[in-house]
Design a protein around this motif. Structure first.
Motif, PDB file in Angstrom:
ATOM      1  N   ALA A   4       0.859  -1.183   0.000  1.00 43.49           N
ATOM      2  CA  ALA A   4       0.000   0.000   0.000  1.00 43.49           C
ATOM      3  C   ALA A   4       0.895   1.233   0.000  1.00 43.49           C
ATOM      4  CB  ALA A   4      -0.907   0.001   1.227  1.00 43.49           C
ATOM      5  N   PRO A   5       0.429   2.327  -0.569  1.00 38.52           N
ATOM      6  CA  PRO A   5       1.250   3.541  -0.533  1.00 38.52           C
ATOM      7  C   PRO A   5       1.385   4.026   0.911  1.00 38.52           C
ATOM      8  CG  PRO A   5      -0.900   4.008  -1.459  1.00 38.52           C
ATOM      9  CD  PRO A   5      -0.812   2.530  -1.282  1.00 38.52           C
ATOM     10  N   PRO A   6       2.501   4.649   1.236  1.00 39.69           N
ATOM     11  CA  PRO A   6       2.688   5.119   2.621  1.00 39.69           C
ATOM     12  C   PRO A   6       1.737   6.253   2.954  1.00 39.69           C
ATOM     13  CG  PRO A   6       4.505   5.820   1.228  1.00 39.69           C
ATOM     14  CD  PRO A   6       3.649   4.914   0.394  1.00 39.69           C
ATOM     15  N   LEU A   7       1.341   6.307   4.218  1.00 40.64           N
ATOM     16  CA  LEU A   7       0.456   7.355   4.723  1.00 40.64           C
ATOM     17  C   LEU A   7       1.191   8.134   5.798  1.00 40.64           C
ATOM     18  CD1 LEU A   7      -2.808   5.264   5.112  1.00 40.64           C
ATOM     19  CD2 LEU A   7      -2.330   6.932   3.337  1.00 40.64           C
ATOM     20  N   SER A   8       0.736   9.344   6.054  1.00 39.41           N
ATOM     21  CA  SER A   8       1.349  10.147   7.113  1.00 39.41           C
ATOM     22  C   SER A   8       1.031   9.533   8.468  1.00 39.41           C
ATOM     23  CB  SER A   8       0.843  11.584   7.049  1.00 39.41           C
ATOM     24  OG  SER A   8      -0.518  11.636   7.416  1.00 39.41           O
ATOM     25  N   GLU A   9       1.754   9.997   9.475  1.00 41.45           N
ATOM     26  CA  GLU A   9       1.547   9.474  10.824  1.00 41.45           C
ATOM     27  C   GLU A   9       0.153   9.829  11.329  1.00 41.45           C
ATOM     28  OE1 GLU A   9       3.637  10.080  15.109  1.00 41.45           O
ATOM     29  OE2 GLU A   9       4.958  10.016  13.352  1.00 41.45           O
ATOM     30  N   ASP A  10      -0.335  11.029  10.987  1.00 40.19           N
ATOM     31  CA  ASP A  10      -1.682  11.430  11.397  1.00 40.19           C
ATOM     32  C   ASP A  10      -2.755  10.581  10.701  1.00 40.19           C
ATOM     33  OD1 ASP A  10      -0.699  13.396  13.060  1.00 40.19           O
ATOM     34  OD2 ASP A  10      -0.778  14.942  11.501  1.00 40.19           O
TER      35      ASP A  10
END
Length: 153
Positions: free
Chosen positions: A50-56
């Motif tokens: 999956a594409p990376p997501l921000s920590e938030d």
């Protein structure tokens, strides 16, 4: 909704499964839209490939997605077991999907099968079809031909 007894049609199962899949895609897209990742920031992927997501965004998915996953996962488990009941199998057969690759294929084949067209121990046919007529048993349905007339001279 979370009833494990009874039977479910293919249509009910697949519509719910596809709607659930669309919900997860929409939830991930919402998290990515609400909490975009900074340009030079290295994000983390919750699942492989999956594409990376921000920590938030990951925090949002944990607080919003996890309760939804638990609730809809339980509902989908109940629906899957009722679907197996419609094909004439016990709900314990759902454990087959835990076998890597083979279990998924076998489960997919079972979920694609048509239900039994008569009442079973799990309940009435959800499609409302009439039971098949009983078969004739030649051993018991035999009618002997009439005897030849006896001539008395």
């Amino acid at each position: 909704m979370t009833d494990f007894k009874g039977r479910s049609r293919r249509r009910e199962f697949w519509i719910f499964s596809l709607a659930l899949f669309a919900l997860w895609i929409a939830l991930f897209a919402l998290a990515d839209t609400l909490f975009p990742m900074a340009e030079q920031q290295a994000g983390e992927a919750l699942v492989d490939d999956a594409p990376p997501l921000s920590e938030d965004a990951n925090t949002f998915l944990m607080w919003v997605g996890l309760p939804l996953f638990l609730f809809f996962g339980w509902v989908h488990l109940a629906l899957s077991i009722r679907r197996l009941h419609d094909t004439g199998r016990s709900g314990w057969w759902y454990l087959v999907v835990l076998i890597p690759w083979i279990g998924t294929i076998v489960g997919l084949i079972w979920f694609l099968q048509d239900g039994q067209p008569f009442e079973t121990i799990y309940g009435e046919d959800p499609k409302g079809r009439e039971p098949p007529p009983p078969r004739r048993d030649p051993e018991f349905d035999y009618i002997p031909p009439p005897a030849a007339p006896v001539r008395r001279d």
